[in-house]
Design an enzyme around this catalytic site. Sequence first.
Site, mmCIF file in Angstrom:
data_model
loop_
_atom_site.group_PDB
_atom_site.id
_atom_site.type_symbol
_atom_site.label_atom_id
_atom_site.label_comp_id
_atom_site.label_asym_id
_atom_site.label_seq_id
_atom_site.Cartn_x
_atom_site.Cartn_y
_atom_site.Cartn_z
ATOM 1 N N GLU A 182 47.454 39.842 25.925
ATOM 2 C CA GLU A 182 46.276 39.903 25.076
ATOM 3 C C GLU A 182 45.558 41.234 25.178
ATOM 4 O OE1 GLU A 182 46.254 36.290 27.773
ATOM 5 O OE2 GLU A 182 46.854 38.371 27.818
ATOM 6 N N GLY A 224 46.644 41.029 34.309
ATOM 7 C CA GLY A 224 47.378 41.818 35.286
ATOM 8 C C GLY A 224 46.508 42.611 36.231
ATOM 9 N N GLU A 225 47.151 43.026 37.319
ATOM 10 C CA GLU A 225 46.496 43.885 38.300
ATOM 11 C C GLU A 225 47.169 45.266 38.167
ATOM 12 O OE1 GLU A 225 43.998 44.197 40.612
ATOM 13 O OE2 GLU A 225 44.974 46.149 40.847
ATOM 14 N N SER A 241 36.718 44.974 41.368
ATOM 15 C CA SER A 241 36.192 43.617 41.243
ATOM 16 C C SER A 241 35.769 43.143 42.624
ATOM 17 C CB SER A 241 37.266 42.704 40.650
ATOM 18 O OG SER A 241 37.569 43.144 39.350
ATOM 19 N N LEU A 242 34.483 43.159 42.864
ATOM 20 C CA LEU A 242 33.966 42.841 44.197
ATOM 21 C C LEU A 242 33.697 41.338 44.317
ATOM 22 C CD1 LEU A 242 33.067 44.129 46.901
ATOM 23 C CD2 LEU A 242 30.765 44.315 45.916
ATOM 24 N N HIS A 243 32.780 40.846 43.530
ATOM 25 C CA HIS A 243 32.491 39.415 43.381
ATOM 26 C C HIS A 243 31.932 38.697 44.607
ATOM 27 C CE1 HIS A 243 34.392 40.229 39.674
ATOM 28 N NE2 HIS A 243 35.594 39.795 39.931
ATOM 29 N N CYS A 277 35.723 38.434 29.608
ATOM 30 C CA CYS A 277 36.486 38.584 30.845
ATOM 31 C C CYS A 277 36.939 37.241 31.379
ATOM 32 C CB CYS A 277 35.633 39.219 31.924
ATOM 33 S SG CYS A 277 35.164 40.866 31.528
ATOM 34 N N ASN A 326 32.221 33.416 33.139
ATOM 35 C CA ASN A 326 32.609 32.751 31.902
ATOM 36 C C ASN A 326 33.270 31.439 32.245
ATOM 37 O OD1 ASN A 326 31.873 34.559 29.722
ATOM 38 N ND2 ASN A 326 33.256 35.971 30.748
ATOM 39 N N SER A 332 40.819 48.960 36.478
ATOM 40 C CA SER A 332 40.045 47.937 37.172
ATOM 41 C C SER A 332 40.958 47.226 38.158
ATOM 42 C CB SER A 332 39.490 46.944 36.144
ATOM 43 O OG SER A 332 38.768 45.927 36.805
ATOM 44 N N CYS A 378 49.671 37.422 36.561
ATOM 45 C CA CYS A 378 49.094 38.204 37.654
ATOM 46 C C CYS A 378 49.292 37.409 38.926
ATOM 47 C CB CYS A 378 47.600 38.390 37.389
ATOM 48 S SG CYS A 378 46.731 39.364 38.638
ATOM 49 N N CYS A 412 40.681 46.986 25.587
ATOM 50 C CA CYS A 412 41.003 46.375 26.872
ATOM 51 C C CYS A 412 42.509 46.102 26.868
ATOM 52 C CB CYS A 412 40.198 45.083 26.969
ATOM 53 S SG CYS A 412 40.420 44.196 28.490
ATOM 54 N N CYS A 464 39.803 33.102 37.280
ATOM 55 C CA CYS A 464 40.469 33.873 36.230
ATOM 56 C C CYS A 464 41.655 33.121 35.638
ATOM 57 C CB CYS A 464 40.943 35.203 36.813
ATOM 58 S SG CYS A 464 41.760 36.244 35.605
#
Length: 341
Positions: free
Chosen positions: A87, A154-155, A209-211, A328, A285, A186, A107, A100, A114
């Site tokens: 996507e 993906g990473e 991406s800390l989170h 996201c 989300n 990212s 992933c 994007c 996610c």
Amino acid sequence: MHWTEMYPEELKECMAEAGEKPFRGVQLFEGHHGKRKALEEMSNIPDRLAKKLGDAPYAVRIVKRLASKLDETKKYLYRLHDGEIVEGVLMRYHHGYSLCVSSQVGCKMGCRFCVSTRGGLIRNLRPYEMLDQVYAVEAREGISISNVILMGSGEPLDNYDHVLRFLRLLHDPKGKNMSYRNMTISTSGVVEGIDRLAEEDIPVNLAVSLHETDQSARKKIMPIAARYPLEELMRALRRYADRTGQRITFEYTLIRGKNDGERNIREMQSLLRGLPAHINLIPLNPTDHYDESRPAREEILRFQRELSQKGLSCTIRRELGSDIQASCGQLKAGCEAEETR
Ligand code: SAH
């Protein structure tokens, strides 16, 4: 490697080896990446050479396009040569169009909230499959994309070599000629990748991406943190900032009652002390398989205000395309792709 993934220098060499004039390599590069012509449309390429080269590899095809009614955001599903679907999201900002881009089918990082990681990693994307996402959208919309962000499925640092080649091809002055400053990688925090990137000498933006601000809590929502503990990640980011002189963006998905407390503000402050950083807050989300929610609007604003008061640069991510699930973590390859023309 197919010729559409070679740098001009490699193409020149390849031509010489095939008994052709080396400058044909540059003409091929400019024709494909700059002018976006099919081989048979390149009037400066002799038929004989075109035959030798054969067809370009199967290009990614847009099989579904969703247009937001709330803003100018578009979401795409692309079909790859083996039938896999990835996507992308096109967003319009005042400075231009931003795409994007996906770097893998699936992933393996396993972040709990996610959707893209649900079925694990299927495969890496080739450099041309990432480039084609950009080219296909430009052709479809009749626009020029000025920024790419590797925040699709993906990473990117788990597909390091292909991602770097994609960015270098995109940067090449004879091709799309995009500035590295308009590209963002990212990552969920792949330390070896961050260290390698620091040595490349290309000023791409790095987003992390800390989170979570605490190692044991972070491990629970981001299994990859078991392999790359927060302390080690922060050390790598300090090395990266020292080496490149660049500011690092921290993405922080706000999950109500989990990572939105006073504790997190205190810990964030000590984690980021002295590091040139910007924090981008993403309200969680909702997705089917993750049972948490986002904080209320006032809580999000309060979290931002408190971080700012501590001297940390911090913004809340604008939500674009929320009516087409373009946000996201919501990109989902599971949707049935319909052919659209
Ligand atoms: N693998 C890379 C890039 C892809 S994800 C990375 O982890 O950075 C892009 C961003 O969307 C990441 O910050 C990711 O954590 C975030 N994201 C994923 N699912 C989300 C969700 N349900 N709500 C909010 N943000 C989410």
